[in-house]
Design a protein around this motif. Structure first.
Motif, PDB file in Angstrom:
ATOM      1  N   TYR A 172      -2.298 113.269 -36.830  1.00 57.08           N
ATOM      2  CA  TYR A 172      -2.199 114.047 -35.585  1.00 57.08           C
ATOM      3  C   TYR A 172      -2.140 113.062 -34.431  1.00 57.08           C
ATOM      4  O   TYR A 172      -2.340 111.848 -34.621  1.00 57.08           O
ATOM      5  CB  TYR A 172      -3.394 114.999 -35.428  1.00 57.08           C
ATOM      6  N   GLN A 173      -1.868 113.543 -33.247  1.00 55.15           N
ATOM      7  CA  GLN A 173      -1.794 112.676 -32.062  1.00 55.15           C
ATOM      8  C   GLN A 173      -2.845 113.101 -31.046  1.00 55.15           C
ATOM      9  O   GLN A 173      -3.103 114.294 -30.859  1.00 55.15           O
ATOM     10  CB  GLN A 173      -0.400 112.731 -31.439  1.00 55.15           C
ATOM     11  N   THR A 174      -3.445 112.102 -30.404  1.00 61.48           N
ATOM     12  CA  THR A 174      -4.438 112.369 -29.370  1.00 61.48           C
ATOM     13  C   THR A 174      -4.564 111.130 -28.486  1.00 61.48           C
ATOM     14  O   THR A 174      -3.882 110.121 -28.710  1.00 61.48           O
ATOM     15  CB  THR A 174      -5.799 112.726 -29.993  1.00 61.48           C
ATOM     16  N   GLN A 175      -5.462 111.200 -27.526  1.00 58.76           N
ATOM     17  CA  GLN A 175      -5.701 110.056 -26.642  1.00 58.76           C
ATOM     18  C   GLN A 175      -7.054 109.445 -26.983  1.00 58.76           C
ATOM     19  O   GLN A 175      -8.038 110.168 -27.145  1.00 58.76           O
ATOM     20  CB  GLN A 175      -5.680 110.505 -25.171  1.00 58.76           C
ATOM     21  N   ILE A 184      -5.181 105.195 -24.460  1.00 62.96           N
ATOM     22  CA  ILE A 184      -3.812 105.162 -24.966  1.00 62.96           C
ATOM     23  C   ILE A 184      -3.535 106.445 -25.749  1.00 62.96           C
ATOM     24  O   ILE A 184      -4.445 107.091 -26.284  1.00 62.96           O
ATOM     25  CB  ILE A 184      -3.579 103.943 -25.872  1.00 62.96           C
ATOM     26  N   ASP A 185      -2.258 106.794 -25.784  1.00 64.34           N
ATOM     27  CA  ASP A 185      -1.822 107.869 -26.668  1.00 64.34           C
ATOM     28  C   ASP A 185      -1.638 107.273 -28.050  1.00 64.34           C
ATOM     29  O   ASP A 185      -0.891 106.297 -28.224  1.00 64.34           O
ATOM     30  CB  ASP A 185      -0.507 108.475 -26.172  1.00 64.34           C
ATOM     31  N   ALA A 186      -2.338 107.842 -29.028  1.00 65.50           N
ATOM     32  CA  ALA A 186      -2.356 107.221 -30.353  1.00 65.50           C
ATOM     33  C   ALA A 186      -1.913 108.198 -31.426  1.00 65.50           C
ATOM     34  O   ALA A 186      -2.076 109.418 -31.316  1.00 65.50           O
ATOM     35  CB  ALA A 186      -3.761 106.710 -30.668  1.00 65.50           C
ATOM     36  N   ASP A 187      -1.365 107.603 -32.476  1.00 62.84           N
ATOM     37  CA  ASP A 187      -0.978 108.329 -33.681  1.00 62.84           C
ATOM     38  C   ASP A 187      -2.113 108.137 -34.683  1.00 62.84           C
ATOM     39  O   ASP A 187      -2.366 107.020 -35.133  1.00 62.84           O
ATOM     40  CB  ASP A 187       0.332 107.739 -34.216  1.00 62.84           C
ATOM     41  N   MET A 188      -2.834 109.218 -35.016  1.00 63.40           N
ATOM     42  CA  MET A 188      -4.040 109.116 -35.830  1.00 63.40           C
ATOM     43  C   MET A 188      -3.728 109.405 -37.298  1.00 63.40           C
ATOM     44  O   MET A 188      -2.844 110.210 -37.622  1.00 63.40           O
ATOM     45  CB  MET A 188      -5.089 110.115 -35.344  1.00 63.40           C
ATOM     46  N   LEU A 189      -4.512 108.737 -38.175  1.00 62.78           N
ATOM     47  CA  LEU A 189      -4.413 108.977 -39.621  1.00 62.78           C
ATOM     48  C   LEU A 189      -5.826 108.965 -40.193  1.00 62.78           C
ATOM     49  O   LEU A 189      -6.627 108.080 -39.869  1.00 62.78           O
ATOM     50  CB  LEU A 189      -3.561 107.907 -40.295  1.00 62.78           C
ATOM     51  N   HIS A 190      -6.120 109.976 -41.020  1.00 60.10           N
ATOM     52  CA  HIS A 190      -7.431 109.963 -41.685  1.00 60.10           C
ATOM     53  C   HIS A 190      -7.236 110.305 -43.153  1.00 60.10           C
ATOM     54  O   HIS A 190      -6.421 111.154 -43.519  1.00 60.10           O
ATOM     55  CB  HIS A 190      -8.392 110.963 -41.015  1.00 60.10           C
ATOM     56  N   LEU A 191      -8.011 109.610 -43.991  1.00 57.18           N
ATOM     57  CA  LEU A 191      -8.052 109.902 -45.418  1.00 57.18           C
ATOM     58  C   LEU A 191      -9.431 110.489 -45.684  1.00 57.18           C
ATOM     59  O   LEU A 191     -10.407 109.760 -45.852  1.00 57.18           O
ATOM     60  CB  LEU A 191      -7.821 108.636 -46.244  1.00 57.18           C
ATOM     61  N   GLY A 192      -9.481 111.830 -45.716  1.00 57.48           N
ATOM     62  CA  GLY A 192     -10.781 112.481 -45.788  1.00 57.48           C
ATOM     63  C   GLY A 192     -11.636 112.007 -44.631  1.00 57.48           C
ATOM     64  O   GLY A 192     -11.179 111.924 -43.492  1.00 57.48           O
ATOM     65  N   ARG A 193     -12.878 111.655 -44.948  1.00 57.33           N
ATOM     66  CA  ARG A 193     -13.758 111.046 -43.955  1.00 57.33           C
ATOM     67  C   ARG A 193     -14.044 109.580 -44.312  1.00 57.33           C
ATOM     68  O   ARG A 193     -14.934 108.958 -43.735  1.00 57.33           O
ATOM     69  CB  ARG A 193     -15.064 111.832 -43.861  1.00 57.33           C
ATOM     70  N   VAL A 194     -13.245 109.081 -45.257  1.00 56.69           N
ATOM     71  CA  VAL A 194     -13.443 107.700 -45.711  1.00 56.69           C
ATOM     72  C   VAL A 194     -12.827 106.704 -44.740  1.00 56.69           C
ATOM     73  O   VAL A 194     -13.405 105.657 -44.441  1.00 56.69           O
ATOM     74  CB  VAL A 194     -12.835 107.507 -47.116  1.00 56.69           C
ATOM     75  N   SER A 195     -11.650 107.043 -44.234  1.00 55.81           N
ATOM     76  CA  SER A 195     -10.933 106.106 -43.370  1.00 55.81           C
ATOM     77  C   SER A 195     -10.325 106.858 -42.187  1.00 55.81           C
ATOM     78  O   SER A 195      -9.738 107.931 -42.363  1.00 55.81           O
ATOM     79  CB  SER A 195      -9.835 105.392 -44.158  1.00 55.81           C
ATOM     80  N   LEU A 196     -10.490 106.273 -40.977  1.00 61.49           N
ATOM     81  CA  LEU A 196      -9.910 106.853 -39.760  1.00 61.49           C
ATOM     82  C   LEU A 196      -9.238 105.719 -38.997  1.00 61.49           C
ATOM     83  O   LEU A 196      -9.890 104.762 -38.562  1.00 61.49           O
ATOM     84  CB  LEU A 196     -10.988 107.507 -38.898  1.00 61.49           C
ATOM     85  N   VAL A 197      -7.911 105.815 -38.850  1.00 57.67           N
ATOM     86  CA  VAL A 197      -7.104 104.754 -38.245  1.00 57.67           C
ATOM     87  C   VAL A 197      -6.292 105.336 -37.090  1.00 57.67           C
ATOM     88  O   VAL A 197      -5.876 106.495 -37.125  1.00 57.67           O
ATOM     89  CB  VAL A 197      -6.152 104.134 -39.297  1.00 57.67           C
ATOM     90  N   ALA A 198      -6.073 104.469 -36.070  1.00 54.66           N
ATOM     91  CA  ALA A 198      -5.233 104.860 -34.935  1.00 54.66           C
ATOM     92  C   ALA A 198      -4.190 103.759 -34.714  1.00 54.66           C
ATOM     93  O   ALA A 198      -4.440 102.575 -35.000  1.00 54.66           O
ATOM     94  CB  ALA A 198      -6.081 105.045 -33.686  1.00 54.66           C
ATOM     95  N   ARG A 199      -3.028 104.147 -34.182  1.00 56.62           N
ATOM     96  CA  ARG A 199      -2.010 103.153 -33.841  1.00 56.62           C
ATOM     97  C   ARG A 199      -1.279 103.595 -32.590  1.00 56.62           C
ATOM     98  O   ARG A 199      -1.221 104.787 -32.265  1.00 56.62           O
ATOM     99  CB  ARG A 199      -1.027 102.950 -34.991  1.00 56.62           C
TER     100      ARG A 199
END
Length: 255
Positions: A172-175, A184-199
């Protein structure tokens, strides 16, 4: 003299003949009257027989109706008894529902409070969306036009969504605010609650959520290819494969 006897004889014969004729007529008259009377009597007998048969048929019909009414009365008696049992059962159910409702309403508020706590203590995965969902649920709880059953269903639905966050690969996308307090406006990625990454939206830089500091931590550029691959899988641009992602777990979650 002979002539006189002959005349007398003829006269007597005439009288006798006349008398016989009269008697025969009377006999015929009597016979006719008897026949007429017999016919009238037979007609009366036939009529009486028809009336008797009609009465008999009517009696038989009434007896059949009486039998049917007796069966119907038994049927109605059974229905009344069944309805009385149903009314008793409904009264018991209503009492049970009242007791259940008294227990369910506090339970729903506890569930709502639990959702609030879960979002506050969780990683910032779609935080704004989740808080908005909780605010809608809080407003719904005070509405009289929404049944308790619907409120409970909506709460369960919210819990199911929360569970899905812990099991799915999503984007999903958020700030966000990164180390330099830069938003920054970021492109978010999460794998369950194990990993949360933004770019960054231009995919030039990546961050990982640090559960200990509750901040975004910049990732070394050597992971960019693996992270880009993970985003491609999440967006279904490439086939699923083994992913290498930074872990965002606290010591409590690891234990």
């Amino acid at each position: 003299m002979n002539i006189l006897k002959t005349s007398i004889g003829i006269a007597l014969a005439t009288v006798i003949t006349t008398a016989q004729a009269t008697t025969l007529d009377q006999a015929r008259s009597i016979e006719n009257k008897s026949n007429t009377a017999s016919a009238v009597s037979q007609a009366k007998i036939d009529k009486s027989s028809e009336v008797t048969l009609a009465y008999k048929a009517e009696i038989e019909q009434l007896q059949e109706e009486v039998k049917n009414l007796a069966v119907y009365r038994e049927h109605l008696t059974g229905l009344v008894n069944s309805q009385q049992q149903e009314m008793t059962s409904l009264d018991d159910q209503i009492d049970t529902i009242k007791e259940t409702r008294q227990g369910v309403v506090p339970l729903m508020y506890k569930m709502l409070s639990g959702l609030n706590t879960a979002v506050e203590q969780d990683k910032p995965i779609k935080t704004e969306e989740r808080l908005q969902r909780i605010a809608k649920l809080e407003h719904m709880m005070t509405r009289a036009d929404v049944s308790d059953a619907e409120k409970y269903r909506r709460l369960l639905e919210a819990y199911q969504i929360e569970m899905d966050y812990g099991t799915k690969l999503g984007t999903y996308q958020t700030q966000i605010t990164v180390e330099s307090n830069e938003k920054i406006d970021a492109d978010m990625l999460h794998l369950g609650r194990v990993s949360l990454v933004a770019r960054r939206l231009d995919a030039s830089q990546y961050w990982s959520w640090n559960t200990y500091t509750h901040q975004w931590q910049s990732l070394d550029s050597k992971f960019n290819d693996e992270l880009a691959k993970a985003y491609s899988v999440a967006y279904k641009q490439v086939a699923p494969s083994l992913l290498v992602l930074p872990v965002s777990l606290s010591l409590k979650e690891v234990q």
